[in-house]
Design a protein around this motif. Structure first.
Motif, PDB file in Angstrom:
ATOM      1  N   THR A  16     -12.104 -23.741  32.404  1.00 52.64           N
ATOM      2  CA  THR A  16     -12.694 -22.433  32.143  1.00 52.64           C
ATOM      3  C   THR A  16     -14.190 -22.490  32.456  1.00 52.64           C
ATOM      4  OG1 THR A  16     -11.072 -22.029  30.409  1.00 52.64           O
ATOM      5  CG2 THR A  16     -13.037 -20.657  30.382  1.00 52.64           C
ATOM      6  N   GLY A  17     -14.660 -21.499  33.179  1.00 52.40           N
ATOM      7  CA  GLY A  17     -16.067 -21.483  33.528  1.00 52.40           C
ATOM      8  C   GLY A  17     -16.358 -22.090  34.881  1.00 52.40           C
ATOM      9  N   LYS A  19     -15.152 -21.063  37.615  1.00 53.69           N
ATOM     10  CA  LYS A  19     -15.144 -19.982  38.601  1.00 53.69           C
ATOM     11  C   LYS A  19     -14.353 -20.353  39.847  1.00 53.69           C
ATOM     12  CE  LYS A  19     -18.497 -17.291  36.609  1.00 53.69           C
ATOM     13  NZ  LYS A  19     -18.329 -15.889  36.245  1.00 53.69           N
ATOM     14  N   ASP A  77     -15.057 -15.185  32.715  1.00 56.10           N
ATOM     15  CA  ASP A  77     -14.182 -16.360  32.647  1.00 56.10           C
ATOM     16  C   ASP A  77     -12.759 -15.954  32.284  1.00 56.10           C
ATOM     17  OD1 ASP A  77     -16.326 -17.905  33.249  1.00 56.10           O
ATOM     18  OD2 ASP A  77     -16.694 -18.590  31.202  1.00 56.10           O
TER      19      ASP A  77
END
Ligand SMILES: [Zn+2]
Ligand SMILES: [Zn+2]
Length: 173
Positions: A16-17, A19, A77
């Motif tokens: 997560t995060g 991208k 996210d």
């Protein structure tokens, strides 16, 4: 010891995060600007090429893109996770059912059948059968007198479109 589990499909969700976007065909993940060119490129064909020798009735069903919008650099996210999870659930269905019962993604197919004892055993059995059948045919041919040589053309299996014939029966006057 059975076939190796196909757990490689399980851990495809990028952090997560990060991208990154998961391709619903192959399961690899890509940066935002790399994703669309990849999907529009040869990925689908590459995957299908890996299972080109799979008989028609066992061919995997090609997934459709996730329903949610493709994330952009501005997406949250959550949007990435949502898209990626959907992509992963789609590509989990993009599988060939092996004789051993495992669902195999095209990416793992070659490695799997090289390692699957059940698959190999079945192939051997098939070859044996085909050989026996061929032999059988040849032996029969030799015994036959070559009288008729007209090739029977029975390939014209016409698909008659379902016509809309109104089943009305005109009442007898
Ligand atoms: Zn891909
Ligand atoms: Zn197998």
């Amino acid at each position: 010891m059975g076939c190796t589990s196909s757990s490689a499909v399980e851990n495809l969700l990028p952090a997560t995060g990060s991208k990154r976007i998961v391709c619903f065909y192959c399961g690899q993940n890509f940066a935002v600007d790399e994703y669309q060119p990849h999907v529009d490129g040869s990925c689908k064909d590459d995957m299908l090429a890996k299972v080109s020798d799979v008989p028609e009735e066992k061919k995997p069903v090609v997934p459709t893109p996730p329903d949610c919008n493709v994330p952009t650099a501005e997406s949250s996210d959550e949007d990435f996770d949502k898209y990626n999870n959907e992509a992963i659930s789609k590509l989990k269905l993009f599988v060939v059912k092996c004789v051993c019962g495992d669902d195999i993604h095209p990416r793992q197919y070659a490695a799997h059948i090289a390692d699957c004892k059940k698959y190999k055993a079945e192939q051997k059995e098939k070859e044996k059968k085909e050989k026996a059948e061929k032999k059988d045919k040849e032996e029969k041919k030799e015994g036959e007198t070559p009288a008729e040589e007209a090739p029977a053309e029975t390939t014209e299996a016409e698909e008659t479109p379902a016509e809309e014939t109104p089943a009305e029966e005109t009442p007898a006057e």
